[in-house]
Design an enzyme around this catalytic site. Structure first.
Site: not given
Length: 250
Positions: A108-110, A200
């Site tokens: 998962l993205d930050i 993304h």
């Protein structure tokens, strides 16, 4: 299924193979009530009882953890700038077998929250993240622009059909596969289910639709739902039923 005693104890966090061998030779380890003098003794974790210093061990072939990932931590083992999801784990997962084998099923993205799975089961990971698997993942999405009824119909049609996504940085363009959107009572919030895992991807999909994602949270993977009782940063082991659900055929 059998495995070496020293490997099993290393798996449980009792230190290096050398540490474990010392424990065994010191008489601290019993197998089925008898002193285990051989670190290489093969044990069946489904049948044999292993006791260390008077405490019976709970044995498992693999580790499966569910975390509610918070924002501002990265999905990596080490990072020079940010805290990592692995740093949120207790000491028992920072040594031995766990340290060497624990990894993530997808990232998962930050700035993205939600369901994150840690495991030592490489076969399951490969099956779920393979591009051919089409593993469904559902996200709760809050959008910058509210949707009226016309936009909802437009989004639903385009998402169902799949559409062109332009490149981002070094990431190539692609045409996303069919996805499913579920609208909520709030016009700026939706649930989106996708079967890919491009860089993304959810943000790029809504950007291509002329909107922006301002909050993103993964809530399920292959039918396994995030435990609502887990606060951000908390985690727990998966139950046998949850492992079976996560492992179901795609």
């Amino acid at each position: 299924m059998t495995d070496r005693l020293d490997k099993i104890l290393g798996h449980k966090g009792f230190g290096t193979r050398k540490d474990v061998r010392r424990m065994v030779r010191a008489g601290r380890v019993l197998v089925n009530g008898e002193a285990a003098n051989d670190p290489g003794l093969h044990c069946d974790i489904d049948r044999d009882e292993i006791c260390v210093d008077g405490e019976i061990l709970s044995l498992e072939k693999n580790i499966y953890l569910m975390m509610n990932k918070p924002q501002n931590v990265v999905c990596a083992n080490k990072d020079g700038l940010h805290s990592t999801v692995f740093s949120l784990l207790d000491d028992e997962y920072q040594t031995g077998f766990a340290l060497e084998n624990l990894h993530l099923i997808g990232r998962l993205d930050i700035d993205t929250e939600g369901l994150l799975i840690f495991t030592t089961d490489g076969k399951l990971t490969h099956r779920l993240i393979s591009p051919k698997s089409n593993c469904p993942k559902t996200y709760f999405v809050r959008l910058e622009k509210a949707l009226d009824e016309n936009l909802k119909k437009e989004y639903e049609k385009k998402l169902e059909q799949g559409f062109y996504i332009p490149p981002e940085g070094n990431e190539a363009e692609f045409t996303c596969l069919s996805s499913k959107v579920e609208f909520t009572q709030k016009d700026d919030e939706v649930f989106l289910t996708i079967v890919e895992g491009k860089f993304h991807q959810v943000k790029r999909m809504f950007a291509a639709l002329g909107n922006a994602v301002i909050y993103l949270k993964r809530v399920s993977m292959n039918g396994l739902k995030l435990d609502d009782s887990l606060e951000c940063g908390q985690y727990r082991k998966l139950t046998a039923e949850e492992v079976e659900l996560l492992s179901r055929d795609l």
